[in-house]
Design an enzyme around this catalytic site. Structure first.
Site, PDB file in Angstrom:
ATOM      1  N   ASP A 181       0.831  -1.201   0.000  1.00 19.92           N
ATOM      2  CA  ASP A 181       0.000   0.000   0.000  1.00 19.92           C
ATOM      3  C   ASP A 181       0.870   1.257   0.000  1.00 19.92           C
ATOM      4  O   ASP A 181       1.955   1.286   0.595  1.00 19.92           O
ATOM      5  CB  ASP A 181      -0.902  -0.013   1.232  1.00 19.92           C
TER       6      ASP A 181
ATOM      7  N   GLU B 221       1.073  -0.509  -5.189  1.00 20.87           N
ATOM      8  CA  GLU B 221       0.020   0.491  -5.394  1.00 20.87           C
ATOM      9  C   GLU B 221       0.732   1.847  -5.377  1.00 20.87           C
ATOM     10  O   GLU B 221       0.981   2.417  -4.323  1.00 20.87           O
ATOM     11  CB  GLU B 221      -1.043   0.395  -4.294  1.00 20.87           C
TER      12      GLU B 221
END
Length: 608
Positions: free
Chosen positions: A312, A355
C-alpha cells in the site's frame, strides 16, 4: 544459527526471520516445557510480563544486552492473553502489546495472545509446486474486505455489538472459505486479494492502520482459520494475495507508538514522524525497523503460503509525503529495494505488487538494475483516464479520444495491473456503475463496455467486490454487499456477462500470454467511423490466435469497416446481446472486416 547471531542480524537490518526470536515461543528449557517471551525495548528501565495467567500482576523480565528483555514461563496455555509492562526512563508505567505476537485479543481488547503457529497441516502441495508470477498466465483478481463481503444475519451472538445486531455477524475465516471459494470459482476469478488482515483496532481503517504485523486479525478467528481459508483456496486452484501496509502504524498507545517510552519504530524528529492521516511513519533509517518489516513480510509468505503481497501507498515510500515534486525518500526507497531483493531471491514464485500513483521509473525493474523490485504495478493512470472518459457526455468524447488511448503510450514502461479497487467506490466517489454517464439503462450499457475494454486491454485485471453485480451503494465496511440486487434482471444479467468475460479471459491465450510484449498489440484503423469508435487487436505468442476488440462509445449505431481485420473472424461476446439486457445488435459467426455495433456497445472477435 544461535540466538545471539539472530539478534545481531535483527539489530543490523539483516534479519528476515526475527519472528523466530522475538514474541512468544514454546520451548523446552531447564528440563521443562514452557513459553519463552522476548522483546526489544532499548529505552525501558524495567520490563514485566503481565497476563491473565498471573492476574495481570507483573513478573520481572531479564534484561540482556542490546536492549533485549526475556522471560521463561511454564504452564502458559494456548490463547493466554499477555502484555509487556514497561517502565520508561521518565518513570511512567505502560502496558504494551507484543510487536511480534502471532495472535491478538478480539477488539476492543488489545492484549496479545500466545499461539503456536507451527502445527497447521497444509494440503496445498500441488498448488505450491506449480504457482508462479503469472506473467504469461491469465490472472483476474477479486479484491475483497473479509468483514463485509457477506454477513450472517441469522446467527447473532448475545454479546454482539450494536452494529453487528443491525447488520449481521462477520463470517469467520472458515465460514468465508465455505461461501467465498465456490463463488469465486463460479465467477471465473483466478485470485482473491484480501484487504489487510494484520491486526488493527478500528474497523473503519479497513486494516490500513495496523498494530499487529505478525498477527492475523482475530475478528474472523484464529491463525489456523486463516491458514485453512488459504489452504482451501489453493486446493480449489485460487491464488491468494494479501494487502500489506509497510508505511505507517497507528498512534494507539498499546501498540508500537513510543513503544518503550522512546522512539523504537518511528523517528525521534517530530516533523518526520506523522502522516496526513494521523498515523506514525516507520523510520527506515533504523536497521532494526528494516528487519522488523522484512520479517513481517517473510512471515506471511512463509507461514500463510501467501501467493502475492500488494504494498500500500508506495508513492509515500518513494517521495517525502508522497509528493512527486518533493525530494526522494531515500530510506523508503532503500527499504523497498532491500526487502524486494530479499523476497525475490527467497520466494521467486511469489508476486510483489505496488500500489503507486507516481511516475517514478523502474518500479517493476529488479533492484540490481536500478529498480524497486516489484513484479507488478497498479495502473492508476488507466483507471483514472478510463473512468473520466466514461463519465463524459458521449458528445464530448469526440474531443477526448486521447484520454482512452493514452494508457498504451506508457504501458510497456512497467508491468501493469488494471485496478478498479475499493478506493474507487467510497467517500462520495460513487460506485463504478454509478460513475457512468447517462440514465439507468445507459449506465449498464457503458459498464458492460468498460469491462469489455478492461478484459481486452493488456494487463492483469483487478475488481473490487460488488463491481461484478453492479452495486449502486458505495461500499460500507459495516454492511454486506447488496446480494438482493441479483433478484433484479439488469443486475443478474450484468453478473452473467461479467462471468462470461472472466472465463473468456482465462480461456483465450491471446489475452494473456503476450500481455507485456509490445509486438502483440496494435491499434486498428477505423476509416470513416466516428471518433468515439476504437478498435485494437492482440495476438498470442505463437501468432496462431488473435483477439480483436471493437467499441462504440457514441450514441449512434455504427457499421465499422476495419481493413486490419483480414480473414474470417467470429464473435465471442457482444455487450448488446439480449441475454445481457442489450438490444440485440450482434454480428454473425463469419465476420470479414466489417462490424455492426449498437450505441454504447462493443464486441470481442476471435480468429484462430
Amino acid at each position: 544459527m544461535n540466538i545471539e547471531q539472530q539478534i545481531r542480524e535483527f539489530l543490523t537490518g539483516q534479519s528476515a526471520k526475527a519472528y523466530q526470536v522475538f514474541g512468544s515461543h514454546p520451548v523446552h528449557k531447564y528440563g521443562q516445557d514452557g513459553i519463552e517471551f522476548r522483546v526489544y525495548a532499548p529505552n525501558a528501565v524495567n520490563m514485566q510480563l503481565v497476563g491473565d495467567f498471573n492476574d495481570w500482576n507483573g513478573w520481572n523480565m531479564e534484561h540482556q544486552t542490546h536492549g533485549i528483555w526475556t522471560i521463561f514461563c511454564k504452564d502458559i496455555p494456548q490463547g493466554a492473553l499477555y502484555k509487556y509492562r514497561t517502565t520508561t526512563q521518565e518513570g511512567r508505567v505502560i502496558d504494551r502489546a507484543d510487536p511480534f505476537a502471532f495472535h491478538s485479543e478480539l477488539r476492543p481488547g488489545n492484549a496479545s495472545a500466545v499461539f503456536d503457529v507451527d502445527h497447521y497441516h497444509w494440503n496445498d502441495e500441488n498448488w505450491m509446486a506449480q504457482r508462479n508470477k503469472n506473467y504469461t498466465r491469465p490472472m483476474s483478481i477479486y479484491e475483497l474486505h473479509a468483514g463485509s463481503w457477506r454477513r450472517d444475519t441469522e446467527h447473532i451472538p448475545a454479546n454482539a455489538t450494536p452494529e453487528e445486531q443491525e447488520n449481521g455477524r462477520m463470517l469467520t475465516y472458515r465460514e468465508l472459505a465455505d461461501q467465498l471459494i465456490p463463488y469465486v470459482k463460479e465467477q471465473g476469478f483466478s485470485h482473491i486479494e484480501l484487504m489487510p488482515l494484520t491486526e488493527y483496532p478500528f474497523d473503519g481503517s479497513w486494516g490500513y492502520q495496523a498494530t499487529g504485523y505478525f498477527s492475523a486479525t482475530s475478528r474472523y478467528g484464529d491463525p489456523y482459520g486463516l491458514m485453512e481459508l488459504i489452504d482451501r483456496c489453493h486446493q480449489a486452484h485460487i491464488g491468494v494475495i494479501l494487502d500489506v501496509v509497510p508505511l505507517h502504524f497507528v498512534t494507539d498507545f498499546f501498540g508500537l507508538h513510543q513503544f518503550d517510552g522512546g522512539f523504537v519504530y518511528e523517528s525521534q524528529y517530530e516533523n518526520l514522524r506523522y502522516t496526513e492521516w494521523g498515523t506514525v511513519l516507520f523510520d527506515y533509517t533504523k536497521p532494526h525497523v528494516l528487519s522488523f518489516m522484512k520479517s513481517s513480510l517473510d512471515f506471511w509468505i512463509n507461514y500463510y503460503h501467501i501467493d502475492g503481497l500488494r504494498f500500500d501507498a508506495v508513492s509515500q515510500l518513494i517521495f517525502k509525503n508522497g509528493d512527486p515534486n518533493a525530494p526522494l525518500n531515500d530510506p523508503g526507497i532503500w527499504f523497498l529495494k532491500n526487502t524486494n531483493f530479499y523476497l525475490q531471491q527467497t520466494y521467486p514464485n511469489v508476486m510483489l505488487m505496488a500500489e503507486d500513483s507516481s511516475n517514478y521509473i523502474k518500479v517493476t525493474a529488479p533492484p540490481q538494475y536500478g529498480g524497486l523490485g516489484f513484479d507488478y504495478k497498479w495502473d492508476l493512470g488507466w483507471m483514472n483516464d478510463t473512468l473520466q472518459y466514461l463519465s463524459m457526455h458521449p458528445n464530448d468524447r469526440n474531443y477526448s479520444r486521447h484520454t482512452l488511448m493514452f494508457s498504451m503510450a506508457y504501458f510497456y514502461n512497467d508491468i501493469f495491473i488494471l485496478p478498479l479497487s475499493h478506493d474507487e467506490v467510497v467517500h462520495g466517489k460513487h460506485t463504478i456503475i454509478d460513475k457512468m454517464w447517462g440514465n439507468y439503462e445507459q449506465k449498464f450499457s457503458q459498464a458492460r463496455l468498460l469491462y469489455l475494454y478492461m478484459c481486452a486491454h493488456p494487463g492483469k485485471v483487478l475488481n473490487f467486490m460488488g463491481n461484478e453485480i453492479a452495486e449502486f451503494r458505495e461500499w460500507d465496511e459495516n454492511k454486506q454487499l447488496g446480494w438482493n440486487l441479483m433478484e433484479y434482471p439488469m443486475h443478474d444479467s450484468f453478473n452473467r456477462y461479467c462471468r462470461h468475460l472472466h472465463k473468456i479471459g482465462l480461456e483465450y491465450r491471446a489475452l494473456y500470454d503476450t500481455e507485456y510484449d509490445p509486438r502483440a498489440f496494435r491499434w486498428l484503423d477505423t476509416p470513416s467511423a466516428p471518433a468515439t469508435v476504437f478498435a485494437f487487436v492482440r495476438r498470442s505468442a505463437d501468432e496462431q490466435q488473435a483477439i480483436a476488440c471493437v467499441m462504440n462509445f457514441g450514441l449512434q449505431p455504427v457499421t465499422v469497416s476495419i481493413p486490419g481485420l483480414s480473414g474470417e473472424w467470429r464473435e465471442l461476446v457482444n455487450t448488446d446481446n439480449t441475454s445481457y439486457s442489450g438490444s440485440g445488435v450482434i454480428n454473425s459467426d463469419n465476420i470479414h472486416g466489417q462490424v455492426r455495433l449498437a450505441p454504447l456497445s462493443g464486441c470481442l472477435l476471435c480468429r484462430g
